[in-house]
Design a protein around this motif. Structure first.
Motif, short mmCIF file in Angstrom:
data_model
loop_
_atom_site.label_atom_id
_atom_site.label_comp_id
_atom_site.label_asym_id
_atom_site.label_seq_id
_atom_site.Cartn_x
_atom_site.Cartn_y
_atom_site.Cartn_z
N PRO A 1 0.82 -1.21 0.00
CA PRO A 1 0.00 0.00 0.00
C PRO A 1 0.85 1.26 0.00
O PRO A 1 2.01 1.26 0.43
CB PRO A 1 -0.82 -0.13 1.28
N LEU A 2 0.25 2.33 -0.48
CA LEU A 2 0.91 3.63 -0.48
C LEU A 2 0.64 4.33 0.85
O LEU A 2 -0.23 3.93 1.62
CB LEU A 2 0.38 4.48 -1.64
N GLY A 3 1.38 5.38 1.11
CA GLY A 3 1.18 6.15 2.33
C GLY A 3 0.25 7.33 2.09
O GLY A 3 0.13 7.85 0.98
N PHE A 4 -0.43 7.76 3.15
CA PHE A 4 -1.29 8.94 3.06
C PHE A 4 -0.44 10.19 2.85
O PHE A 4 0.65 10.34 3.43
CB PHE A 4 -2.10 9.11 4.34
N GLY A 5 -0.94 11.12 2.03
CA GLY A 5 -0.32 12.44 1.88
C GLY A 5 1.10 12.40 1.39
O GLY A 5 1.94 13.19 1.83
N ARG A 6 1.39 11.51 0.44
CA ARG A 6 2.76 11.38 -0.06
C ARG A 6 2.80 11.51 -1.58
O ARG A 6 1.79 11.38 -2.27
CB ARG A 6 3.36 10.04 0.36
#
Length: 385
Positions: free
Chosen positions: A99-104
């Motif tokens: 998964p990707l990170g929030f706000g990146r």
């Protein structure tokens, strides 16, 4: 969820697909094709598109080639760390596997080669969404627990959930033997799964709540996935028919213990041991009981099994010895002699069912553990799906 899809080409044709330029003269003839201006055969595309904003973190990043094979794909975060991914067997699609990170911010770079041996290239940068809040969830039973046959699976959220259907779709229950069951929302912060009937003994259960990145509504998103694996133990059921002043314990349908008891007072529904099926919620070697309304505080009792959040326990009460097996004089608890309370305590598991009948009052359905107080049709109607 925001969906965007843009197809990128590593190079664009400068004119029509064919770049043959014909010249005519007295003698006639044809100019040679300028191969340097012919675009590569391989065509690359990516999702999300370059410069996309507010990309969902649970959405995989994909890079795809048409008329060629991928030779190199990287996806990196702002610090240069690579995101893991996998190629399909044909080497035509690369898909991120974490998964990707929030706000990146992330950048992809890819290369592919077609049948013309030319290299096509693609690069792009996009940004993931920043949630208004990240909501934590907890899951019960905990890992490696052994529980009774009435134990529900419970997911509790740190904030109220607006889009319950989205949250429920992320929940999965796997069992070692086929078990019919369903999810039901007991509040806007709690959803439970219970079987239609008691669990089969010795069932292995695996629960996966893929909640990270799930949009719960109003800008709130799941903070993390949660999982648990637990085992259902032997089948043990407690039955209390209050007028009998007896507490019976059954294993696999056979009575294995029969204890004299004193239950809640018969003449006061406020003090009854209420009717209904509840579960053993805690096992406490000693507990302190307080009820100023009825004139006692800091009253210590032994071998206590909580059976509701309404205040009822099964516990030792030697001070009520003269009534145990003869009269119902408690304030709602099931009172046992100390030796019997210890024997039962040692046999009990969290999640064992306790079935109470014969009282003037019923258990209220205001507790967060009231799963078996509802009939099956009512339970199923409380699903968000």
């Amino acid at each position: 969820m925001i969906e965007r899809r843009t197809v990128f080409r590593a190079a664009m044709a400068a004119g029509s697909a064919g770049l043959l330029a014909a010249c005519s003269g007295q003698t006639g003839g044809t100019a040679e094709v300028d191969q340097a201006n012919v675009p590569p055969q391989a065509q690359l595309s990516a999702e999300p598109a370059a410069d996309a904003k507010d990309v969902p973190v649970a959405q995989p990043v994909t890079v795809t080639v048409k008329d060629g094979t991928l030779t190199e794909v990287t996806l990196t975060n702002a610090e240069g760390g690579e995101v893991k991914g996998e190629l399909n067997p044909e080497k035509t699609t690369w898909t991120s596997s974490e998964p990707l990170g929030f706000g990146r911010t992330y950048t992809y770079a890819a290369k592919a080669t077609g049948g013309d041996d030319k290299t096509a290239e693609l690069t792009g940068t996009f940004a993931t969404l920043t949630p208004a809040s990240e909501v934590r969830a907890t899951l019960n039973p905990v890992d490696h627990a052994e529980v009774g046959v009435a134990m529900p699976i419970s997911v509790k959220f740190a904030e109220a959930i607006t889009d319950r259907a989205a949250a429920e779709r992320a929940l999965k229950v796997e069992t070692s033997t086929e078990v019919e069951g369903a999810w039901a929302w007991l509040s806007d912060r709690q959803v439970d799964w219970r079987p239609k009937e008691y669990w089969p003994a010795n069932t292995e259960v695996n629960v996966v709540a893929k909640l990270y990145g799930v949009h719960y509504g109003n800008g709130a998103y799941g903070r993390a996935d949660v999982t648990t694996t637990f085992t259902v133990g032997r089948n043990q059921v407690v039955k209390v028919h209050t007028p009998e002043h007896r507490m019976r314990v059954f294993r696999d349908g056979k009575e294995t213990a029969n204890y004299p008891c004193s239950n809640g007072r018969d003449n006061d529904p406020e003090l009854n041991t209420p009717n209904g099926t509840v579960i053993v919620m805690t096992r406490e070697p000693t507990s302190i009981f307080d009820n100023e309304r009825y004139g006692y505080t800091d009253l210590e009792k032994k071998w206590c099994c909580r059976i509701s959040n309404h205040g009822e326990y099964i516990h030792e009460n030697e001070e009520n010895r003269s009534n145990i097996g003869k009269a119902n004089t408690s304030h709602g608890c099931v009172n046992l002699l100390e030796a019997d309370a210890k024997a039962y305590f040692d046999s009990a598991l969290i999640g064992d069912p306790v079935e109470v009948t014969g009282s003037k009052a019923d258990f209220p359905t205001s507790s967060d553990v009231m799963d078996w107080l509802l009939d099956w049709d009512t339970w199923k109607s409380m699903s968000a799906l």
